[in-house]
Scaffold this active site. Structure first.
Site, PDB file in Angstrom:
ATOM      1  N   HIS A 101       6.134   4.350  42.182  1.00 42.17           N
ATOM      2  CA  HIS A 101       5.759   4.419  43.270  1.00 42.17           C
ATOM      3  C   HIS A 101       4.765   3.901  44.054  1.00 42.17           C
ATOM      4  O   HIS A 101       4.289   3.648  44.314  1.00 42.17           O
ATOM      5  CB  HIS A 101       6.911   6.245  43.664  1.00 42.17           C
ATOM      6  CG  HIS A 101       5.525   7.352  42.757  1.00 42.17           C
ATOM      7  ND1 HIS A 101       4.240   7.158  43.764  1.00 42.17           N
ATOM      8  CD2 HIS A 101       5.855   8.083  41.896  1.00 42.17           C
ATOM      9  CE1 HIS A 101       3.718   7.921  42.272  1.00 42.17           C
ATOM     10  NE2 HIS A 101       4.799   8.320  41.304  1.00 42.17           N
TER      11      HIS A 101
ATOM     12  N   HIS B 119       1.759   5.637  42.875  1.00 44.04           N
ATOM     13  CA  HIS B 119       0.771   4.724  41.758  1.00 44.04           C
ATOM     14  C   HIS B 119       0.372   2.966  42.866  1.00 44.04           C
ATOM     15  O   HIS B 119      -0.797   2.559  42.574  1.00 44.04           O
ATOM     16  CB  HIS B 119       1.801   3.951  41.098  1.00 44.04           C
ATOM     17  CG  HIS B 119       2.665   4.994  39.442  1.00 44.04           C
ATOM     18  ND1 HIS B 119       4.005   5.713  39.924  1.00 44.04           N
ATOM     19  CD2 HIS B 119       1.849   5.448  39.189  1.00 44.04           C
ATOM     20  CE1 HIS B 119       4.293   6.500  39.264  1.00 44.04           C
ATOM     21  NE2 HIS B 119       2.948   6.724  38.476  1.00 44.04           N
TER      22      HIS B 119
ATOM     23  N   GLN C 247      -5.939  12.016  42.312  1.00 46.19           N
ATOM     24  CA  GLN C 247      -5.365  13.281  42.366  1.00 46.19           C
ATOM     25  C   GLN C 247      -4.383  14.181  42.282  1.00 46.19           C
ATOM     26  O   GLN C 247      -4.361  15.639  41.643  1.00 46.19           O
ATOM     27  CB  GLN C 247      -6.566  13.632  43.976  1.00 46.19           C
ATOM     28  CG  GLN C 247      -6.671  15.258  44.084  1.00 46.19           C
ATOM     29  CD  GLN C 247      -7.208  15.865  45.275  1.00 46.19           C
ATOM     30  OE1 GLN C 247      -7.696  15.066  45.979  1.00 46.19           O
ATOM     31  NE2 GLN C 247      -6.355  16.824  45.688  1.00 46.19           N
ATOM     32  N   LYS C 248      -3.872  13.409  42.367  1.00 43.56           N
ATOM     33  CA  LYS C 248      -2.407  14.252  41.975  1.00 43.56           C
ATOM     34  C   LYS C 248      -1.962  15.258  41.226  1.00 43.56           C
ATOM     35  O   LYS C 248      -1.754  16.141  40.646  1.00 43.56           O
ATOM     36  CB  LYS C 248      -0.608  14.302  41.728  1.00 43.56           C
ATOM     37  CG  LYS C 248       0.261  13.786  41.347  1.00 43.56           C
ATOM     38  CD  LYS C 248       1.649  14.435  42.618  1.00 43.56           C
ATOM     39  CE  LYS C 248       2.279  14.440  42.068  1.00 43.56           C
ATOM     40  NZ  LYS C 248       3.411  14.719  40.837  1.00 43.56           N
TER      41      LYS C 248
ATOM     42  N   SER D  54       7.084  10.155  39.526  1.00 53.29           N
ATOM     43  CA  SER D  54       8.529   9.952  39.337  1.00 53.29           C
ATOM     44  C   SER D  54       9.381  10.626  39.159  1.00 53.29           C
ATOM     45  O   SER D  54      11.007  10.980  38.850  1.00 53.29           O
ATOM     46  CB  SER D  54       7.827   8.971  37.515  1.00 53.29           C
ATOM     47  OG  SER D  54       7.251   7.777  38.632  1.00 53.29           O
TER      48      SER D  54
END
Ligand code: AMP
Length: 284
Positions: free
Chosen positions: A31, A34, A146-147, A184
């Site tokens: 997505h 990325h 950082q997610k 995802s």
């Protein structure tokens, strides 16, 4: 763009890439989050390598390894549009964990809390596959999101402790228009769950707002966040944390930086999100 399906094929192609090489490891089903990391690598490096591998060792037997969304053709088309030079997409049965595989990387302190407490074998799988990928790809720069904040801290420590000569760069969290962090796993959400899922980012924005208006008691931030999550019946909160970004211990009073993070279940989907205080500060 070249695509290698085995380590040997990858190494042959990697040897021809101009340096410096930037690397973006992923589990695919790409997505914009990325792709934002790919763009960061592109800006900094002469060559960009991405990997697509759903790493079995970071999933517990009860987790979603078999169901994890996969679409290699679509992923390769997206990476090609971003001018990625080389993709490592090992065939699942090919050699990353040969029979009798027995070498694991543990970081007991940093993985004992938050995600590691909920998923006790997860980070040993992450640290091990990332070290293996670093040895295969030999990047100069590695770009992570950082997610996955605790993962970023684990990789930071791994690079330092095992003397990888790699610069770690973190990309900010990319969100949908309504605030939901791209993932995802968002694909699993029913329409109702998808609407309720905005509670995660709303609770983080609330913590930022309280912090900016002067609140420094971590417990008050946790409470305010929990109330926002509790108002959505489809959201089952797992943890809400206001922790030191250095060792992930829970804070009483916020004096320096803080990592505010949470995990929640919506039906069968587990989502995580986070922010760093003061807003805009970096995690590392
Ligand atoms: P994954 O495919 O979930 O293993 O993620 C691969 C990389 O993309 C990791 O470094 C993640 O932290 C990063 N990533 C995942 N979601 C996002 C997002 N919404 N924004 C920025 N980076 C992300």
């Amino acid at each position: 763009m070249n695509v290698a399906r085995t380590i040997e094929a990858f190494r042959r192609l990697r040897a021809q890439l101009p340096e410096p090489v930037g690397f973006v490891p992923t589990m695919g089903f790409l997505h914009d989050g990325h792709l934002s990391l790919v763009r960061i690598a592109r800006e900094r490096c002469a060559s960009v390598v991405a990997s697509i591998y759903v790493n079995p060792s970071q999933f517990a037997p009860t987790e979603d390894l078999a169901d994890y969304p996969r679409d290699l053709d679509r992923d390769l088309a997206l990476l090609e549009q971003e001018a990625v030079d080389l993709v490592f997409a090992p065939e699942e049965a090919v050699g990353l964990y040969p029979e009798g595989y027995d070498t694991w990387i543990e970081l007991p302190t940093i993985i004992s809390r938050l995600e590691g407490a909920s998923r006790p074998t997860h980070f040993r799988g992450v640290a091990t596959i990332v070290a293996k990928l670093f040895n295969i790809v030999e990047p100069d720069v590695a770009v992570f999101g950082q997610k996955d904040a605790q993962q970023a801290l684990v990789i930071h420590r791994l690079i330092r402790d095992l003397d990888f000569d790699i610069e770690l760069v973190l990309g900010p969290i990319v969100r949908e228009a309504d605030g939901l962090a791209m993932s995802s796993r968002n694909k699993y959400l029913s329409p109702g769950e998808r609407r309720a899922a905005t509670a995660l980012s709303r609770s983080l924005r609330c913590a930022e707002g309280w912090y900016l208006s002067g609140e420094r008691k971590a417990e008050n931030l946790r409470h305010a966040m929990m109330e926002i999550l509790a108002a959505e019946p489809l959201v089952q909160q797992e943890y809400v944390s206001v922790a030191s970004p250095t060792d992930l211990s829970e804070l009483e009073t916020i004096e320096g930086r803080a990592l505010v993070s949470l995990a929640a279940h919506l039906g069968r989907t587990r989502l995580i999100d986070n922010t760093v205080l003061p807003p805009g500060e970096s995690l590392l």
